[in-house]
Design a protein around this motif. Sequence first.
Motif, short mmCIF file in Angstrom:
data_model
loop_
_atom_site.label_atom_id
_atom_site.label_comp_id
_atom_site.label_asym_id
_atom_site.label_seq_id
_atom_site.Cartn_x
_atom_site.Cartn_y
_atom_site.Cartn_z
N VAL B 220 0.82 -1.21 0.00
CA VAL B 220 0.00 0.00 0.00
C VAL B 220 0.86 1.26 0.00
O VAL B 220 0.36 2.35 0.26
CB VAL B 220 -0.99 0.02 1.19
N GLY B 221 2.16 1.11 -0.27
CA GLY B 221 2.99 2.29 -0.44
C GLY B 221 3.80 2.69 0.77
O GLY B 221 4.32 3.80 0.83
N ALA B 222 3.91 1.81 1.77
CA ALA B 222 4.64 2.18 2.98
C ALA B 222 6.10 1.75 2.93
O ALA B 222 6.71 1.51 3.97
CB ALA B 222 3.94 1.58 4.20
N GLY B 223 6.68 1.66 1.74
CA GLY B 223 8.09 1.37 1.62
C GLY B 223 8.41 -0.09 1.85
O GLY B 223 7.58 -0.88 2.27
N GLY B 224 9.66 -0.46 1.52
CA GLY B 224 10.09 -1.82 1.79
C GLY B 224 9.97 -2.73 0.58
O GLY B 224 9.54 -2.34 -0.50
N ILE B 225 10.32 -3.99 0.79
CA ILE B 225 10.45 -4.94 -0.29
C ILE B 225 9.10 -5.31 -0.90
O ILE B 225 9.02 -5.72 -2.06
CB ILE B 225 11.20 -6.20 0.22
N GLY B 226 8.01 -5.14 -0.11
CA GLY B 226 6.68 -5.48 -0.63
C GLY B 226 6.31 -4.61 -1.83
O GLY B 226 5.70 -5.08 -2.78
N GLY B 227 6.71 -3.33 -1.78
CA GLY B 227 6.44 -2.44 -2.90
C GLY B 227 7.16 -2.90 -4.14
O GLY B 227 6.59 -2.90 -5.26
N THR B 228 8.43 -3.32 -3.97
CA THR B 228 9.21 -3.81 -5.11
C THR B 228 8.56 -5.04 -5.72
O THR B 228 8.46 -5.17 -6.94
CB THR B 228 10.64 -4.16 -4.64
N LEU B 229 8.09 -5.94 -4.84
CA LEU B 229 7.43 -7.16 -5.31
C LEU B 229 6.16 -6.82 -6.09
O LEU B 229 5.90 -7.38 -7.16
CB LEU B 229 7.09 -8.05 -4.12
N ASN B 230 5.40 -5.88 -5.54
CA ASN B 230 4.16 -5.47 -6.19
C ASN B 230 4.45 -4.92 -7.59
O ASN B 230 3.77 -5.27 -8.57
CB ASN B 230 3.49 -4.39 -5.32
N THR B 231 5.48 -4.07 -7.69
CA THR B 231 5.85 -3.51 -8.99
C THR B 231 6.25 -4.61 -9.96
O THR B 231 5.80 -4.64 -11.11
CB THR B 231 7.02 -2.53 -8.83
N ALA B 232 7.09 -5.53 -9.47
CA ALA B 232 7.56 -6.60 -10.35
C ALA B 232 6.41 -7.44 -10.86
O ALA B 232 6.37 -7.80 -12.04
CB ALA B 232 8.56 -7.49 -9.60
N LEU B 233 5.43 -7.72 -9.99
CA LEU B 233 4.31 -8.56 -10.41
C LEU B 233 3.38 -7.81 -11.36
O LEU B 233 2.86 -8.40 -12.30
CB LEU B 233 3.52 -9.04 -9.19
N SER B 234 3.20 -6.50 -11.11
CA SER B 234 2.28 -5.80 -12.01
C SER B 234 2.93 -5.55 -13.37
O SER B 234 2.24 -5.27 -14.34
CB SER B 234 1.80 -4.49 -11.38
N ARG B 235 4.27 -5.67 -13.43
CA ARG B 235 4.93 -5.62 -14.75
C ARG B 235 5.05 -7.01 -15.36
O ARG B 235 5.69 -7.17 -16.40
CB ARG B 235 6.35 -5.06 -14.60
N TYR B 236 4.53 -8.03 -14.68
CA TYR B 236 4.64 -9.43 -15.11
C TYR B 236 6.08 -9.87 -15.26
O TYR B 236 6.41 -10.68 -16.10
CB TYR B 236 3.87 -9.67 -16.41
#
Lengths: 270, 267
Positions: B220-236
């Motif tokens: 949800v945008g609070a920093g950290g590796i989860g954001g990176t993972l989210n970006t990677a997945l939404s770029r497939y």
Amino acid sequence: MSMTSSPAPVWQHRTPFARLLLWMGWLALVALFVYCWNLMTARTMWVFVYDAPNAASDLLGRAFPPRWAYMDVLWKPLWDTLSIATLGTLLGIIMAVPLAFLAANNTTPSRLLLRPVALLAIVASRSINSLIWALLLVSILGPGLLAGILAIAFRSIGFIGKLLYEAIEETDDKQIEAITATGASKSQILNYAIVPQVLPTFYGISVFRWDINIRESAILGLVGAGGIGAQLQSSLNVLAWPQVSLIMLVILATVVVSEWVSAKVRHAII
Amino acid sequence: MNSTYPTTWKRPPQLVQSRVWRIVLTVGAIAYLLVAIGSVEVNWARVVVGMERAQRFIAGFLQPDFTTRWRDISNGLVESLTMTLTSTVVGVLISIPIGVGAARNLAPSWLYVICRSIIAVSRAVQEIIIAIFFVALFGFGAFAGFLTLSFATIGFIGKLLAEEIEDIDPAQAEAIRATGASWFQLINYAVQPQVMPRLIGLSLYRLDINFRESAVIGIVGAGGIGGTLNTALSRYEYDSAGAILMIIIAIVMVAEYSSSHLRKLVK
């Protein structure tokens, strides 16, 4: 009687060396904290932080009162959330029970091959949060309830599997021996000696996980896995704060009710 | 006297003794399940398309790509790890006075009620929802995540610490009180030595939990590796996502193992 000038030794808890070590430990922690703090805040926009009190009062002013009329739209997602949690828990149980019997030291058919595999599956499932599971599954299966159910199920495998295999390993040997002495087969031993012993624990674990799953399924919608979280996400996207506050209240009420139910049921079983 | 013994034995039910209730509960459960399964709409065409993606994901997981997005991954990782440590330290520091205030044997009743309600609020709301609000208030980034995790830590440590303080040996507190000690001296000499090992153990446990959560709140945008993972997945980009997941699993395992090991050592 001579008045000696040396003072009486003062009682101290630790030796000087232990005290030095302790101080060094705390100093290292403080240093590490400061270092991490600097790294973390390197890219923080302090303007936003200083403005937070204004933003908070602004947000609260917008969010209250909640838009009660929006409740009509929420019943269906609420039901979906319940379905995700219940069906996900059931699916998790179905997959976790065989894994637990494979992983327990006293019931596993092969200690060298199957047990490590089962343990690995349990650990892998446990170390990925259900929200991350949902993120993966939504990306693979598309948004919807199915992704949510599977995400909850996959996360539950590790939780139920771990607690159940520990319970199986702690079963009383004497009962197993007694059943074995009657000439029972392997499956009969499982059925009459081990299952009755772990059954109450199993029910307790399942209800406990169902309670946790209600909490988690309420937010899975944030990544597109259906349920009330999806409504939260769409309300957040259009900055409809009165709807957001209503959804928060609904989620809070659901969590409290499910916790109460789970406590009652566990109390009745155990 | 010729009594006949039964030749068969039927296992008595373990959970619900009454036969009527057993039937009612079973029928009710089956009816609910049918309705629940019926209300799940699945887009099977989309699922079939997804199978091909699942293959790509598994392939990406088997051949993770650490290098292409290494800058993003390492940034996310540094944010996650620093967030974990700072929030645990700050959260524990704040939760100590709250835990003391929430212990019935030390605090006056008005303070008890205040501290218990802070703990209840912190425990009832999920991290991710707090994160949404803190992101809205403090902007995107690790600072919002730090505040979220600190807030969640307060409820966790505060509750368990308060319970630990309520369980202390009253004889030691009585002895210290008999020497004419003040309230602070009582805390320092009677309570603190008894709960310190447990407090350190809980803090290590929370450090472990905070890392797990820091991997999530990034979504949800609070920093950290989860954001990176989210970006990677939404770029497939499944190979990068596979790499990130492997890093998360590895760190979680190391954290869990060393945290439980250290806790045994402290005990």
